[in-house]
Design a protein around this motif. Structure first.
Motif, PDB file in Angstrom:
ATOM      1  N   TYR A  43     -27.989  17.483  43.967  1.00 17.68           N
ATOM      2  CA  TYR A  43     -28.975  16.588  44.574  1.00 17.68           C
ATOM      3  C   TYR A  43     -30.325  17.271  44.764  1.00 17.68           C
ATOM      4  O   TYR A  43     -31.373  16.655  44.587  1.00 17.68           O
ATOM      5  CB  TYR A  43     -28.481  16.095  45.948  1.00 17.68           C
ATOM      6  CG  TYR A  43     -27.559  14.900  45.861  1.00 17.68           C
ATOM      7  CD1 TYR A  43     -28.075  13.622  45.846  1.00 17.68           C
ATOM      8  CD2 TYR A  43     -26.193  15.078  45.797  1.00 17.68           C
ATOM      9  CE1 TYR A  43     -27.237  12.516  45.773  1.00 17.68           C
ATOM     10  CE2 TYR A  43     -25.341  13.988  45.726  1.00 17.68           C
ATOM     11  CZ  TYR A  43     -25.864  12.717  45.719  1.00 17.68           C
ATOM     12  OH  TYR A  43     -25.045  11.637  45.647  1.00 17.68           O
ATOM     13  N   ALA A  82     -25.782   7.075  44.388  1.00 21.35           N
ATOM     14  CA  ALA A  82     -24.766   7.967  44.958  1.00 21.35           C
ATOM     15  C   ALA A  82     -23.378   7.480  44.560  1.00 21.35           C
ATOM     16  O   ALA A  82     -23.132   6.280  44.443  1.00 21.35           O
ATOM     17  CB  ALA A  82     -24.886   8.001  46.476  1.00 21.35           C
ATOM     18  N   MET A 114     -24.225  12.432  42.257  1.00 22.83           N
ATOM     19  CA  MET A 114     -25.298  11.532  41.860  1.00 22.83           C
ATOM     20  C   MET A 114     -25.002  11.106  40.422  1.00 22.83           C
ATOM     21  O   MET A 114     -24.672  11.948  39.577  1.00 22.83           O
ATOM     22  CB  MET A 114     -26.661  12.225  41.898  1.00 22.83           C
ATOM     23  CG  MET A 114     -27.784  11.307  41.463  1.00 22.83           C
ATOM     24  SD  MET A 114     -29.413  12.083  41.242  1.00 22.83           S
ATOM     25  CE  MET A 114     -29.380  13.508  42.239  1.00 22.83           C
TER      26      MET A 114
END
Length: 179
Positions: A94, A113, A122
């Motif tokens: 992330y 997500a 992700m």
């Protein structure tokens, strides 16, 4: 004569391969044009072999030219790279902000997500012309060597940023020196 038959068959089968690919991708008029060339070359090549069926070298040249034509046709298709590819990327990184970096390079990225076996992930969905597929996957691998990447050809595309965006711009390569 053997070399002529060999090369004629390479041209014929390359045209046949390209016609099939163009037909499958919906380029019907271009496929029809290629088929005219294909048939003309086929008739000439087959005529040369049929006039001397007693010569095994001509028959072998025809057969090997057919095989070589398949390879040449596939290489041609790879170079032309018609259509689009969707690349799905799953990453745990992330903090790298990979979607932002890819957008800066010109790619349209939708990300969200997700939950994987080992926690938060992700997922990015990226549409790009096929000719940029290798460039995109190489960029993703540079950004996150552990990324899970799946690429596939979409059957239909309609609307959204992607359709307008990817057709109108050149996509840049990722430069590790800019980090």
């Amino acid at each position: 004569m053997v070399a002529v038959i060999f090369f004629i068959n390479i041209i014929y089968v390359s045209c046949l391969t390209m016609r099939m690919i163009l037909t499958l991708k919906g380029y019907r008029y271009l496929a029809a044009g290629v088929s005219v060339v294909e048939v003309l070359v086929y008739v000439v090549g087959l005529g040369l072999v049929m006039n001397s069926l007693d010569n095994i070298w001509n028959v072998l040249a025809y057969a090997f030219g057919f095989g070589a034509g398949i390879i040449v046709g596939m290489k041609l298709e790879e170079k032309i790279a018609l259509g689009y590819i969707v690349v799905n990327v799953t990453t745990a990184e992330y903090e790298l902000d990979i979607p932002h970096t890819l957008r800066d390079l010109g790619y349209g990225v939708t990300h969200y997500a997700a939950h994987g076996r080992d926690g938060q992930r992700m997922v990015m969905q990226i549409l790009t012309p096929r000719k940029y597929e290798v460039k995109l996957t190489d960029t993703i691998k540079q950004l996150d060597p552990k990324a899970f990447i799946i690429a596939y050809e979409p059957k239909n595309i309609h609307g959204g940023f992607w359709v307008k965006g990817v057709r109108s711009k050149k996509l840049k390569a990722y430069d590790t020196d800019e980090i």
